[in-house]
Design a protein around this motif. Sequence first.
Motif, PDB file in Angstrom:
ATOM      1  N   SER A 147       0.832  -1.196   0.000  1.00 59.32           N
ATOM      2  CA  SER A 147       0.000   0.000   0.000  1.00 59.32           C
ATOM      3  C   SER A 147       0.871   1.252   0.000  1.00 59.32           C
ATOM      4  N   LEU A 148       0.252   2.379  -0.399  1.00 55.62           N
ATOM      5  CA  LEU A 148       0.981   3.656  -0.366  1.00 55.62           C
ATOM      6  C   LEU A 148       1.412   4.006   1.054  1.00 55.62           C
ATOM      7  N   ARG A 149       0.563   3.704   2.004  1.00 55.24           N
ATOM      8  CA  ARG A 149       0.891   4.016   3.394  1.00 55.24           C
ATOM      9  C   ARG A 149       2.137   3.247   3.825  1.00 55.24           C
ATOM     10  N   THR A 150       2.197   1.953   3.461  1.00 52.07           N
ATOM     11  CA  THR A 150       3.377   1.142   3.803  1.00 52.07           C
ATOM     12  C   THR A 150       4.611   1.674   3.087  1.00 52.07           C
ATOM     13  N   LEU A 151       4.450   2.065   1.816  1.00 53.28           N
ATOM     14  CA  LEU A 151       5.581   2.597   1.051  1.00 53.28           C
ATOM     15  C   LEU A 151       6.154   3.843   1.724  1.00 53.28           C
ATOM     16  N   TYR A 152       5.293   4.784   2.103  1.00 50.66           N
ATOM     17  CA  TYR A 152       5.775   6.009   2.735  1.00 50.66           C
ATOM     18  C   TYR A 152       6.480   5.700   4.058  1.00 50.66           C
ATOM     19  N   ARG A 153       5.944   4.745   4.799  1.00 54.40           N
ATOM     20  CA  ARG A 153       6.567   4.359   6.069  1.00 54.40           C
ATOM     21  C   ARG A 153       7.946   3.731   5.813  1.00 54.40           C
ATOM     22  N   ASP A 154       8.056   2.901   4.763  1.00 55.60           N
ATOM     23  CA  ASP A 154       9.338   2.269   4.448  1.00 55.60           C
ATOM     24  C   ASP A 154      10.362   3.294   3.976  1.00 55.60           C
ATOM     25  N   ILE A 155       9.924   4.259   3.186  1.00 56.13           N
ATOM     26  CA  ILE A 155      10.840   5.296   2.724  1.00 56.13           C
ATOM     27  C   ILE A 155      11.348   6.114   3.910  1.00 56.13           C
ATOM     28  N   ALA A 156      10.457   6.436   4.835  1.00 55.36           N
ATOM     29  CA  ALA A 156      10.869   7.179   6.030  1.00 55.36           C
ATOM     30  C   ALA A 156      11.856   6.371   6.857  1.00 55.36           C
ATOM     31  N   SER A 157      11.650   5.063   6.930  1.00 55.95           N
ATOM     32  CA  SER A 157      12.554   4.199   7.678  1.00 55.95           C
ATOM     33  C   SER A 157      13.942   4.180   7.037  1.00 55.95           C
ATOM     34  N   LEU A 158      13.980   4.075   5.711  1.00 52.40           N
ATOM     35  CA  LEU A 158      15.262   4.086   5.006  1.00 52.40           C
ATOM     36  C   LEU A 158      15.968   5.429   5.163  1.00 52.40           C
ATOM     37  N   GLN A 159      15.208   6.504   5.086  1.00 49.55           N
ATOM     38  CA  GLN A 159      15.806   7.830   5.253  1.00 49.55           C
ATOM     39  C   GLN A 159      16.396   7.998   6.651  1.00 49.55           C
ATOM     40  N   SER A 160      15.733   7.439   7.653  1.00 48.82           N
ATOM     41  CA  SER A 160      16.232   7.559   9.030  1.00 48.82           C
ATOM     42  C   SER A 160      17.521   6.773   9.225  1.00 48.82           C
ATOM     43  N   GLN A 161      17.758   5.770   8.356  1.00 48.47           N
ATOM     44  CA  GLN A 161      18.966   4.968   8.436  1.00 48.47           C
ATOM     45  C   GLN A 161      20.079   5.492   7.532  1.00 48.47           C
ATOM     46  N   GLY A 162      19.818   6.641   6.898  1.00 45.28           N
ATOM     47  CA  GLY A 162      20.877   7.279   6.114  1.00 45.28           C
ATOM     48  C   GLY A 162      20.715   7.244   4.616  1.00 45.28           C
ATOM     49  N   ALA A 163      19.674   6.588   4.115  1.00 42.44           N
ATOM     50  CA  ALA A 163      19.473   6.543   2.668  1.00 42.44           C
ATOM     51  C   ALA A 163      19.086   7.929   2.163  1.00 42.44           C
ATOM     52  N   GLN A 164      19.771   8.380   1.127  1.00 44.05           N
ATOM     53  CA  GLN A 164      19.515   9.723   0.584  1.00 44.05           C
ATOM     54  C   GLN A 164      18.420   9.646  -0.476  1.00 44.05           C
ATOM     55  N   ILE A 165      17.196   9.481   0.013  1.00 45.62           N
ATOM     56  CA  ILE A 165      16.034   9.435  -0.869  1.00 45.62           C
ATOM     57  C   ILE A 165      15.385  10.813  -0.847  1.00 45.62           C
ATOM     58  N   GLU A 166      15.326  11.436  -2.008  1.00 44.59           N
ATOM     59  CA  GLU A 166      14.753  12.776  -2.104  1.00 44.59           C
ATOM     60  C   GLU A 166      13.377  12.715  -2.734  1.00 44.59           C
ATOM     61  N   GLY A 167      12.537  13.673  -2.370  1.00 45.91           N
ATOM     62  CA  GLY A 167      11.196  13.738  -2.927  1.00 45.91           C
ATOM     63  C   GLY A 167      10.153  13.703  -1.831  1.00 45.91           C
ATOM     64  N   GLU A 168       8.905  13.680  -2.243  1.00 39.94           N
ATOM     65  CA  GLU A 168       7.806  13.628  -1.287  1.00 39.94           C
ATOM     66  C   GLU A 168       6.561  13.118  -1.983  1.00 39.94           C
ATOM     67  N   ALA A 169       5.561  12.808  -1.175  1.00 36.77           N
ATOM     68  CA  ALA A 169       4.311  12.282  -1.707  1.00 36.77           C
ATOM     69  C   ALA A 169       3.721  13.252  -2.726  1.00 36.77           C
ATOM     70  N   GLY A 170       3.305  12.726  -3.875  1.00 33.99           N
ATOM     71  CA  GLY A 170       2.704  13.548  -4.914  1.00 33.99           C
ATOM     72  C   GLY A 170       3.706  14.020  -5.950  1.00 33.99           C
ATOM     73  N   LEU A 171       4.999  14.050  -5.590  1.00 32.56           N
ATOM     74  CA  LEU A 171       6.033  14.523  -6.515  1.00 32.56           C
ATOM     75  C   LEU A 171       6.925  13.395  -7.007  1.00 32.56           C
ATOM     76  N   GLY A 172       7.045  12.347  -6.226  1.00 29.16           N
ATOM     77  CA  GLY A 172       7.899  11.225  -6.608  1.00 29.16           C
ATOM     78  C   GLY A 172       9.165  11.170  -5.769  1.00 29.16           C
ATOM     79  N   PHE A 173       9.882  10.059  -5.885  1.00 30.21           N
ATOM     80  CA  PHE A 173      11.082   9.829  -5.076  1.00 30.21           C
ATOM     81  C   PHE A 173      12.240   9.388  -5.968  1.00 30.21           C
ATOM     82  N   VAL A 174      13.448   9.775  -5.564  1.00 32.76           N
ATOM     83  CA  VAL A 174      14.652   9.364  -6.281  1.00 32.76           C
ATOM     84  C   VAL A 174      15.764   9.110  -5.268  1.00 32.76           C
TER      85      VAL A 174
END
Length: 231
Positions: free
Chosen positions: A33-60
């Motif tokens: 689900s989108l909710r799970t995806l956003y939670r996983d992206i936040a988890s990766l970012q908290s561990q140092g992954a440089q994921i840029e972007g936000e909901a509605g705009l996309g991620f890289v």
Amino acid sequence: MSRAERLLALMQKLRLYHYPISGAVLAGELGISLRTLYRDIASLQSQGAQIEGEAGLGFVLKPGFTLPPLMFSVEEIEALALGAKWVAQRTDARLGAAASHALSKIAAVLPTELRLELDTAALLIGPSQQPNDSDEILGLIREAIRQECKLELHYLDAQGKESTRVIWPCALAFFDHARVVIAWCETRQAFRHFRVDRIKSLLSQELRYPKHRQALLKAWRLAEGIMEQRP
């Protein structure tokens, strides 16, 4: 799919894209689900992954980032464990020790669940009749291959005839009953295969041969009609 495997899959997906990809597309490809995806992206970012972007705009994912605890799937862990066991049992002492040390370093950065998979891997290497090759000679050959240096060897062929050869070693093949050096032979002006157990003595000339190892290997494959392996 465990959470660790899901996060690994997400990282792999992000590495495939060099432009922002929408959360909906990512969630659809991962089957979450989108909710799970956003939670996983936040988890990766908290561990140092440089994921840029936000909901509605996309991620890289910015290039150059590797997250050690999520580098391997369970099957990749099994493959690493099996490979390390094979190297430890089928090669010379130094290379075998290096395989064991490498596996220990990998284990040190794995999360608990994957480290358990590594420690309890049930894929085994069967017994084999190993050739009685000199660890010193094998070490010199491997060093010459790495440094792209010529070797002078005194060799005993299958008929018992001894000769002195200067070779350009480009690969070392490990078989159950023999180790074989693949090299360009200056005497024959052609590629030749030399069994390590027939090498009576070996001397590094400490001279680089005129071609790169990769070019020699490519030429050897062409001469032998062997398809080039791709990772």
